[in-house]
Write a protein that holds these residues in place. Structure first.
Motif, PDB file in Angstrom:
ATOM      1  N   ALA A  49      -8.278  -8.857 -13.044  1.00  0.00           N
ATOM      2  CA  ALA A  49      -7.391  -7.687 -13.180  1.00  0.00           C
ATOM      3  C   ALA A  49      -6.804  -7.625 -14.586  1.00  0.00           C
ATOM      4  CB  ALA A  49      -6.278  -7.763 -12.143  1.00  0.00           C
TER       5      ALA A  49
ATOM      6  N   ALA B 247       0.841  -1.201   0.000  1.00  0.00           N
ATOM      7  CA  ALA B 247       0.000   0.000   0.000  1.00  0.00           C
ATOM      8  C   ALA B 247       0.877   1.251   0.000  1.00  0.00           C
ATOM      9  CB  ALA B 247      -0.927  -0.015   1.215  1.00  0.00           C
TER      10      ALA B 247
ATOM     11  N   THR C 249      -2.153  -6.149  -6.817  1.00  0.00           N
ATOM     12  CA  THR C 249      -2.757  -5.699  -8.078  1.00  0.00           C
ATOM     13  C   THR C 249      -2.687  -4.173  -8.173  1.00  0.00           C
ATOM     14  OG1 THR C 249      -4.256  -7.568  -7.904  1.00  0.00           O
ATOM     15  CG2 THR C 249      -4.816  -5.900  -9.512  1.00  0.00           C
ATOM     16  N   ARG C 250      -2.958  -3.507  -7.043  1.00  0.00           N
ATOM     17  CA  ARG C 250      -2.889  -2.039  -7.038  1.00  0.00           C
ATOM     18  C   ARG C 250      -1.442  -1.557  -7.197  1.00  0.00           C
ATOM     19  NH1 ARG C 250      -7.460  -2.571  -3.635  1.00  0.00           N
ATOM     20  NH2 ARG C 250      -6.288  -2.880  -1.733  1.00  0.00           N
TER      21      ARG C 250
ATOM     22  N   SER D  50       2.355   1.873  -3.329  1.00  0.00           N
ATOM     23  CA  SER D  50       1.367   2.190  -4.367  1.00  0.00           C
ATOM     24  C   SER D  50       0.951   3.654  -4.317  1.00  0.00           C
ATOM     25  CB  SER D  50       0.113   1.311  -4.198  1.00  0.00           C
ATOM     26  OG  SER D  50       0.461  -0.046  -4.202  1.00  0.00           O
TER      27      SER D  50
ATOM     28  N   ALA E 117      -0.441  -1.877 -10.737  1.00  0.00           N
ATOM     29  CA  ALA E 117      -1.014  -0.820 -11.578  1.00  0.00           C
ATOM     30  C   ALA E 117      -0.279   0.506 -11.390  1.00  0.00           C
ATOM     31  CB  ALA E 117      -2.499  -0.655 -11.247  1.00  0.00           C
ATOM     32  N   ALA E 118       0.256   0.717 -10.163  1.00  0.00           N
ATOM     33  CA  ALA E 118       0.914   1.992  -9.871  1.00  0.00           C
ATOM     34  C   ALA E 118       2.400   1.987 -10.234  1.00  0.00           C
ATOM     35  CB  ALA E 118       0.769   2.321  -8.383  1.00  0.00           C
TER      36      ALA E 118
ATOM     37  N   GLU F 145      -3.821  -5.936  -2.904  1.00  0.00           N
ATOM     38  CA  GLU F 145      -2.819  -4.873  -2.720  1.00  0.00           C
ATOM     39  C   GLU F 145      -1.739  -4.967  -3.796  1.00  0.00           C
ATOM     40  OE1 GLU F 145      -3.800  -6.866  -0.304  1.00  0.00           O
ATOM     41  OE2 GLU F 145      -4.779  -5.554   1.162  1.00  0.00           O
TER      42      GLU F 145
END
Lengths: 378, 466
Positions: free
Chosen positions: B47, A231, A260-261, A234, A264-265, A258
């Motif tokens: 995803a 987190a 996956t986020r 990210s 993405a970031a 978490e």
């Protein structure tokens, strides 16, 4: 699950080094940066990152070691003349603190001399005068389920940025093998390991608990560490300008929301530059999940490392067959005389962890190892 | 048709009005081999598909049977910025997903369907209208996972009550009272035929705490279902195992020292499943002394996960087992672990290979790899564990494995006893199996032939699968 290296980078190891200086009379100097004295508003991740950068000239000196203390303070200890690096570091820190309008910037920095300032430095790291410094990660109350629940609850609210540590993995410069330059100049940064200092987290959030007394509860706790770390990374701009790095994760965390986020970031330039390090008990607990996670990570451009492997388990866990790019092999002094069976491992895939001495580095180089982590190459 | 199916049908009908350049992709998660699909399969697949859908003006439809359907344009619409090489084009997805899911469904053609609305609208529509596409619990509640371990507090009691960690703690405390024998159980492992023999020969008995009984007691105390809490998280389960070790070692030592009937021991070797810490404890040393004095053979089982926590400590434990003159058994080895690691390097006397129905479903390549791993380790040193069905025995015997442990073995032994027992007229097979598993005498109440029960196997051979 061995993170003794992480633990050793804290107060206990610094206390041992102080004792060594007192016993042997070997002179060292110390730059103490009292980050615990920073106002909270100035201790956000980007502030800490700037401070880390400012410390770099001294921290990267050939015979310097960095200690992240439980209080959040940082001590850099070095041998020899590093006046220029010290001056550059102090100048950078002074500018930072001035810009940030810190009330008493001078109070945040102290330069000490060992062994003369041993008592003062021991007091700074929390031992207090001549009181014995706890040096065992097993000292304290046993870690039990209620302690785990308390710590997980405390972590949910805590600002964990101050517990993030970095550790350098260095590789031999091309040509250094031929020149035999193994002492200082032959290494360059390969990547940084970013991790949470577990003992420091526990000391701050649930003081007196010895996390390592129950390795399985500790393993469970690392999943919470994973979620918080992912987190944190990210967050917008957190990885802006970052170089290649590695993360310690569990398989479940790699397959969790978490990650996956985080994925993405992840800045475009870092794609393919991030290594995910896993440990054997975690992957063996659910090999089907590991296989899926490994293939998913590969599809997304991550490299994979197996960490916490000693000579005993190296023959059991063929890293290549399991699909790892790297295996972090813990150095042991006994290897100097009798090399373990590493027939199943490619030297190019080995990161020699705990390479704190020239002997360890020399052993690794003799085996064809090119990646090292430890004080000898820090 | 479920709600998402109706939405998909509506979207498909709208798309059919301007079909050019539009495709429908279905990821058939419902076709994955058990125990898949698991929650993470859907999360990761979703995803990945979401990335493609965003970039290709598309939409995702999670269907009631667990499948994921995506309607999108086949050409890049320049939507969300592409991450270099990371967002797959729709045409690339079958290959990419096929690679990712190959362990759970080796045939990529069955995993992904890709229909162009321009040319294969009828096929897409036929899939959507399939009347026999059953809803699954996974499809309805994608967060559910048979093997959670993915986050704290999953499951009945763990979720709504104590929490998973506290539930495991409570289970450990429940095993701290008196009369521990009442929550202990035993299971007989056998050797089947071989070397000119016919029939079933008991080879050892494993004594364990009954986790199911402990969970049942916790359920009764808390008034909520605690089933599965002890094993839901592998790390917490290892913690629990460590706490149970001390009680197991002390209970067994007390039995031996007191010269009590040694209900658990009988005449055949006993196996205990211990943690590395348990083996290195004083309690183990005391038990080893008692075993030596009583000349009772003991086998120590250590799970592979446990052994790989800390190699140096494991080596110490391994030496302690050797010094005690006991047999070392490597427990909890899955077929994947046998193929991907080298358990032989731990030098176990026996290896317990966990049976999975998937082992019998392996296709070419996988099957050869597993067979080679069995042969390399040595079939004669493998016990096929959790052999719950006859197909497990068939699989093992076909590969030269002759040692088995599991519910099917329990049933074979029970059937043999009932057949040969003169006092079994009122007994059911279930009763006979339950009594044989009981460590304490009260658990065997009702048996009129305790000597036969203690022997485990009937004197005449029972039928061994061909």
């Amino acid at each position: 699950m061995n993170t003794s290296v992480a633990a050793a980078q804290t107060a206990s190891r610094l206390a041992l080094l102080i004792c060594e200086c007192v016993d042997t009379g070997v002179a060292r100097r110390v730059l103490l940066v009292r980050l615990s004295g920073l106002p909270r508003v100035l201790a956000r991740p980007h502030h800490l990152r700037l401070i880390q950068d400012a410390l770099a000239p001294l921290a990267s000196a050939s015979r310097a070691q960095t200690f992240h203390l439980p209080s959040g303070d940082i001590a850099i200890v070095w041998r020899g003349a590093e006046e220029a690096a010290l001056a550059r570091t102090k100048r950078a820190l002074d500018c930072l603190f001035e810009d940030a309008s810190v009330a008493e910037p001078a109070r945040l920095l102290a330069v000490m001399h060992l062994p003369d300032d041993a008592v003062a430095l021991r007091a700074e790291i929390g031992a207090g005068g001549d009181a014995p410094v706890p040096i065992s990660p097993f000292a304290g109350r046993p870690f039990d389920p209620s302690g785990l629940v308390r710590l997980e609850q405390a972590l949910a609210q805590a600002d964990i940025a101050r517990f993030v540590r970095r550790e350098r993995i260095r590789t031999i410069e091309p040509g250094a093998l031929d020149s035999g330059d193994s002492e200082t100049g032959g290494f360059r940064l390969a990547w940084e390991r970013r991790f949470l200092a577990a003992e420091d987290v526990a000391a701050a959030l649930t003081p007196g608990v010895a996390l390592r007394t129950d390795p399985w509860l500790f393993a469970r706790l690392t999943r919470t560490f994973d979620r918080r770390m992912l987190a944190l990374l990210s967050a917008p701009a957190e990885l802006h300008g970052a170089g290649p790095f590695s993360l310690d994760l569990n398989v479940a965390s790699l397959l969790g929301p978490e990650f996956t986020r985080f994925d993405a970031a992840l800045p475009r330039l870092l794609r393919g530059q991030v290594t995910i390090d896993l440990v054997a008990p975690d992957i063996l607990a659910d090999l089907a999940a590991f296989g899926f996670a490994r293939d998913f990570a590969r599809e997304r451009g991550y490299r994979l490392g197996l960490r916490g492997v000693g000579a005993e388990l190296a023959p059991v866990l063929p890293a290549g067959r399991l699909g790892f790019d790297f295996v972090h092999l813990r150095w042991a002094e006994a290897w100097a005389g009798l090399a373990p069976d590493l027939a199943s491992m490619s030297p190019a895939a080995i990161v020699l962890a705990g390479a704190d001495t020239a002997e360890a580095v020399a052993w690794g180089r003799a085996q064809g190892v090119t990646l090292f982590q430890g004080a000898a190459v820090a | 048709m479920d709600g998402a199916g109706r939405l998909l049908r509506d979207a498909l009908e709208r798309g059919a009005r301007t079909p050019r350049g539009r495709v429908m992709l279905v990821l058939h998660l419902s076709r994955l081999r058990a125990p898949a699909p698991r929650a993470y399969h859907r999360r990761i697949a979703r995803a990945m598909l979401q990335d493609t859908a965003q970039r290709h003006d598309g939409q995702l439809f999670p269907l009631g049977n667990g499948d994921l359907a995506m309607l999108c344009r086949s050409e890049d619409t320049g939507g969300a910025p592409a991450v270099a090489g990371m967002i797959a084009e729709p045409a690339q997805l079958p290959e990419l997903l096929g690679r990712l899911f190959r362990a759970d469904l080796p045939d990529p053609a069955r995993l992904v369907s890709l229909w162009s609305l321009d040319g294969a609208l009828a096929s897409a529509m036929a899939y959507v209208d399939t009347p026999d596409r059953p809803e699954t619990e996974f499809g309805r509640s994608p967060q559910k996972d048979r093997r959670s371990g993915e986050g704290p507090g999953q499951g009945g009691l763990g979720q709504g009550g104590l929490g998973q960690t506290a539930a495991v703690d409570a289970i450990a405390l429940l095993a701290g009272g008196r009369n521990l024998e009442s929550i202990m159980q035993r299971q007989t492992a056998v050797s089947l035929g071989g070397a000119g023999q016919r029939g079933v020969r008991p080879i050892f008995r494993e004594v364990t705490f009954s986790i199911a009984e402990l969970e049942a007691r916790l359920s009764a105390r808390e008034g909520a279902d605690a089933t599965g809490q002890a094993t839901a998280d592998p790390f917490l389960f290892r913690h629990l195992a460590g706490r149970l070790d001390a009680r197991m070692l002390e209970t067994m030592r007390t039995h031996l020292a007191a010269g009590s009937p040694l209900d658990a021991l009988g005449a055949m070797p006993m196996h205990l499943n211990l943690t590395v810490g348990g083996v290195l404890s004083d309690a183990f040393a005391r038990l080893a002394e008692e075993c030596e004095a009583a000349a009772h053979p003991l086998g120590i089982e250590i799970s592979m996960v446990e052994a790989c926590l800390d190699g140096a400590t494991f080596v110490q434990a391994r030496r302690a087992v050797d010094r005690a003159g006991m047999r070392f058994v490597l427990d909890g080895v899955s077929h994947m672990a046998l193929m991907l690691t080298r358990p032989a390097a731990m030098a176990p006397d026996l290896l317990k290979l966990d049976w999975s129905p998937r082992m019998a479903e392996f296709v070419d390549g996988e099957r050869e790899a597993l067979d080679a791993a069995v042969a390399a380790f040595g079939a004669n040193r493998i016990v096929l564990h959790r052999a719950e069905t006859e197909s497990a025995l068939h699989w093992g015997l076909a590969r030269g494995i002759r040692q088995f442990q599991g519910r099917h073995v329990d049933a074979m032994l029970g059937a043999g006893r009932i057949r040969d027992c003169g006092m079994s007229a009122g007994c059911t097979l279930g009763q006979c199996i339950g009594r044989e598993a009981a460590v304490a005498l009260p658990g065997r109440a009702g048996c009129g032939n305790p000597a036969l029960l203690e022997a485990g196997a009937a004197p005449r051979p029972v039928t061994v699968p061909a």
